[in-house]
Structures are given as structure tokens and as C-alpha cells.
Design an enzyme around this catalytic site. Sequence first.
Site, PDB file in Angstrom:
ATOM      1  N   THR A  84       0.515  -0.830  -0.010  1.00  0.00           N
ATOM      2  CA  THR A  84      -0.058   0.205  -0.039  1.00  0.00           C
ATOM      3  C   THR A  84       0.424   0.829  -0.003  1.00  0.00           C
ATOM      4  OG1 THR A  84       0.082   0.159   2.533  1.00  0.00           O
ATOM      5  CG2 THR A  84      -2.300  -1.188   1.474  1.00  0.00           C
ATOM      6  N   ASP A  85      -0.037   2.620   0.097  1.00  0.00           N
ATOM      7  CA  ASP A  85       0.847   3.674  -0.664  1.00  0.00           C
ATOM      8  C   ASP A  85       0.237   4.452   1.102  1.00  0.00           C
ATOM      9  OD1 ASP A  85      -1.244   5.007  -1.927  1.00  0.00           O
ATOM     10  OD2 ASP A  85      -0.468   4.137  -3.807  1.00  0.00           O
ATOM     11  N   ALA A  86       0.619   5.911   0.542  1.00  0.00           N
ATOM     12  CA  ALA A  86      -0.150   6.679   1.317  1.00  0.00           C
ATOM     13  C   ALA A  86      -1.086   7.113   0.901  1.00  0.00           C
ATOM     14  CB  ALA A  86       1.645   8.178   1.563  1.00  0.00           C
ATOM     15  N   ALA A  87      -1.260   7.085  -0.036  1.00  0.00           N
ATOM     16  CA  ALA A  87      -3.188   6.708  -0.490  1.00  0.00           C
ATOM     17  C   ALA A  87      -4.031   6.382   0.249  1.00  0.00           C
ATOM     18  CB  ALA A  87      -3.252   7.511  -1.740  1.00  0.00           C
ATOM     19  N   GLY A  88      -3.453   5.052   1.138  1.00  0.00           N
ATOM     20  CA  GLY A  88      -4.177   3.890   1.455  1.00  0.00           C
ATOM     21  C   GLY A  88      -4.729   3.508   1.255  1.00  0.00           C
TER      22      GLY A  88
END
Lengths: 163, 163, 163, 163
Positions: B14-18
Site C-alpha cells: 500500500t501507499d500513503a493514499a491508503g
Amino acid sequence: MPFTYRRVIRFGETDAAGVVYFAALLNLCHEAYEEAIASIQTSPAINPRQFFSGAADTAVPIVHTAADFYQPLFCGDTVSIQLTPKQLTPHSFEIAYIITGADGPDSDYSGLAQSRSDVSVRAITRHVCISIAPRRRVALSPALLSWIATLAASAPEPPKSDD
Amino acid sequence: MPFTYRRVIRFGETDAAGVVYFAALLNLCHEAYEEAIASIQTSPAINPRQFFSGAADTAVPIVHTAADFYQPLFCGDTVSIQLTPKQLTPHSFEIAYIITGADGPDSDYSGLAQSRSDVSVRAITRHVCISIAPRRRVALSPALLSWIATLAASAPEPPKSDD
Amino acid sequence: MPFTYRRVIRFGETDAAGVVYFAALLNLCHEAYEEAIASIQTSPAINPRQFFSGAADTAVPIVHTAADFYQPLFCGDTVSIQLTPKQLTPHSFEIAYIITGADGPDSDYSGLAQSRSDVSVRAITRHVCISIAPRRRVALSPALLSWIATLAASAPEPPKSDD
Amino acid sequence: MPFTYRRVIRFGETDAAGVVYFAALLNLCHEAYEEAIASIQTSPAINPRQFFSGAADTAVPIVHTAADFYQPLFCGDTVSIQLTPKQLTPHSFEIAYIITGADGPDSDYSGLAQSRSDVSVRAITRHVCISIAPRRRVALSPALLSWIATLAASAPEPPKSDD
């Protein structure tokens, strides 16, 4: 005016075939996009940390990508990624990337290297601007339109497979 | 007969956009390809460790990829990746992938989710068989032809953008 | 003389908690090590591409790592990684890393941030020099000894948990 | 009762040395932790998607990790990760991991393989429970205490370097 991002290929990006893993090359394109968002003066300004945080009211997720791989890249290679965005619709844009190995190897993946021997990868990403709640398409913000206009003057040739 | 690979989405993807980072979705396709190489009985047999080692006389690098992203995936989601190969030329083949979230969210990236609500990603990879030294295209091995024939009966629809 | 490597945190390194994924921080340390191998003049010289290729007669795999995480890092943060090697035995060395967020956030993981507010991560890696065939420990090469001697003058404090 | 997670090593986890990249081995430990959070019945229950989302009131970031690497792992290897948590303080716990290659190679990194020939990696992670706003340590939740108690009966030996 295309934007150019340079960096060195790292060991963690390679795989057991000794070259950069294909998905890591798309990550490299995204890094160039991040750098171009952070580096270009727009009016109004884009806050890069907020832009990539998922905390804003709108987001611009990638809805499509395509890439052609011409030549392998190796740990320690210095590469340059040339990036050119263009607007597609009121709520979407596309970015074209050309990854060139500044000290590229002689070998090539495709047997076509002699005619374009310096290009390792051509790729595109397409982005759609959406509101987070409710989730629907919205127009590109003035800041993004300014960013695209600054960089979009001369787009490189897209991957051949998407012509 | 398409091949199906299932696994759970992990936090590191996952990334910081969720949601899952776009390049991680292409990695997920490659995992399904690895599993399909290891799982399918071919004649002659494919040795998976040698096949992915870079130590063999021939290699089948990815020369093209494309993907459409319809719906985000989240940490903990169970996904299934359906994979279907087809031969393109004597020395190349293409694999089509459909990633479906078994417990897919309601939201969608593109505003098109109602018509294909269970599909998160459609992707392809194209592979060319080459000899390592000298580096040139060679015919697909009998083992790979057997692998393709076993799985290729019914190919899923490719990403729309490559039509 | 410690070596310092600077770069920007990228989106692909973050996770759904909004900060850099812990394993990506160890990857960041390895990047600093790669840069230090490539940048430091040694006698005899180290060929970085060969050094990290797995194609040499000897290799220096990591046999131990440890890290303390003090403050989260975010996409877009500029970080500096200070690196100091020291020789441990005739066939092994250790590298200490300090990752500092040049524009660090106020928040902290551990409640200890007020006393060391600018340090995000302290880490070490231990490397053993081995011959590839047969696989056994061998002495560090003169080139590696030269590299260590150049950078080793003042080692930073190691992670507290390994004292 | 330790928890055991099994999976196959993937191509994207390997590096140009032909084996799994060291940071990918710590990611593998985190996957085992995620699986153990999702699989174990606790009272009250833990919602895995929320637990790893960054959207909850509290989080349990990793504040320390350490690992010893004994034997390399290769693409296609099936590995098992045995995991055992133990509570350290009212607001922290530690997890110990042992990664064993079910079909492990003969080679070893450290020259110690004959005495523990089946273990590839021993690692630990330490986690502190914090509230998100304001950011400070808080007690482990009843659900986490229940999870630890279920799995904690017999802890494996920690990495030797942290004794």
C-alpha cells in the site's frame, strides 16, 4: 518543455536476472512524476506532500499505464527520465516517459536496439481527477492545469503498442 | 483453461493514499505468472528456479506491459488473479491478467465500476524469448509452448486501451 | 570521515499509515552504502557494477541488521543518511547509519523525540566477505579495507538496542 | 503457541546477487505478522483492515528491528515463518520470527550453517502503542493483549546479536 529527472539505479531494484525488475521501472517513472510535481512552479501552487498524501479533497489516481522495454538497466547505471504531460479531457491527463541509460549497455531485449540504442523504456500513465467523497470525476484543478501547460509543449512519442 | 492465483494484499504494497501502489499491482501479476509456471505440468518440464534465475541459456524478458485500474485494493483484501497466455509469434507470447477483489470495495477509480464492478485491474505482459549470448530472439521452447497450450484455451478480454 | 547521502522520500516507499514503511528505511540505508561504494576513491578501485552483481569471485552479504525508528518520514521529505563503516574482523565490517529528516515533522514514534529531535532512524548492517565457490569466509579485499579506512574515522553511535 | 505462515519466494524479492534482498526478508516477517493479526480469534476482535489503515485512534508502529541472516533464499523457495509475540511493557510488545526454507539450499552466508542448517533468518520487531492525536504512548488494547496471550506461550530464541 519536457522535464528531466536523473538518478542512479539501486541494488534493491534489480532481480535475480541481474537487471532492473519491470515493475521497478514503472516506479521510476512515478518518481519522475513526483519530482516534476515538486519542482515546477505553478499558479496556484501544488503542495507536494498534501498532493501525494491521500488527505486532500481530490486525488488523481492512475487509471492506465503502458510501457515498452527496449534495453535492460543494471545496478549503478545513471538514468535520465524525460517526462511530458498532456491534458486528455477536462478531468484527465496523460504523462509520457522516456528512460534513457546515460551509460547504457550494448545488449538489448528486443533486437531493435541499433535503431534506438539509447532508450531503455517508453511508458505512459493516465490520471483521472476524482473527488474523495463522493467518489466521482471532477475537473483538473487550476494548479494541475498550470503544471501541465508548463511542461506540455513537446510531448515525446508514446509507447508504440498504444498507437 | 485460465489459471487462477489467490492471495491477500499486504501492508507493504500500500501507499500513503491508503490503497495498493500501481506498480505493486503489476508485481502481483508477475507473481501469478510465477505460480502458473511452477504449477502447470508441461512436457518437457520447466524448472521454475532455473527459469527465473538468469542462469539459463535463454530468457523471456517482458518487453511490454499495459494495465487498466478500475477499483482500488486495500491491505487485507483477498484477491484472485486470473491469467491466460497466448502465443503471438514463434518467439513471443502475451499473458492477460484479471485481478478481482473477492471482497471488493464499493468505490471505484474511473466512474465505470457499475458495469464491471468486481474487476480491479486488467493487465497484459508480453514476453520475448532470447538467447543470452549472443543476445538475439530465439524460438519459444517446447516446454513454454506446452505451458501456453495448457492454459490458453480461453483468453480474457485484454485491457481496453490496447484494443 | 562519515559519508552523507541525500535524497527525497518517494510515494512508493510509503504505506497506508501515511509514512515510510519500515523495510523501506533499511533499503534507504543500502542505497547510501551503494552510493558510498561508488563515490569513494579506493586503491585498488572498486567496480560498483561488478561489486553488486553477484558475478564476482567474492561477495559481502549482509549477515545482520538492526534499526531504531524514532520519527516517521513522509513522502516528499528530504533526508540525509550519514554512513560510517568500521572493520570488525579480518573478514567482516559493520556500517552505522543515521537518517535525519532535513525538514522533519514534529511528531515522533517513541516519545523520546525532544532529546534527539532530528534523528529519524539509527541502523547498522554487518557484512561478511565470502568466496562464492566454495562458500566460505575470506579476508576483506584491499579495496574494501581502503574504503573502510577512508570513511571510518568517526563512527556515529550505534542503535541503542544493540549496545 | 507460535503462529506459522508459509509462502513462496517471488522473483520481485530477489536482487542481482540471485537471492532475496535483505530488506525483503523483513517485509516477509511483516507479512507473517499481518497474517497472524488476521487469523487469530481475539476478544475483543481486531479488524485487520482498520488495524493497518492508519485510520484508527491508535497505532502500533515498529520502533526497533533486528535480524540475523544465515542462509540465502531463492526465487521459488517455499519458506515458513514462525512468529511468537511477547509483551514487554504496558504499551509495547516484541515479535520474534524464524524463517525456515522448507527446501533450503546447502550454501550458507555465515559458515555456521551446519549447526542450524534449516534456519535462514531470525528477526525481531518491537512495537509501541501510541495514540494518534496527541502522539503519545498508550496501553496495549485488550484485543492486542488477547492476541499476544494466544500466541506467546513459547517464544523462539531471539537473534543472537541482541542477547
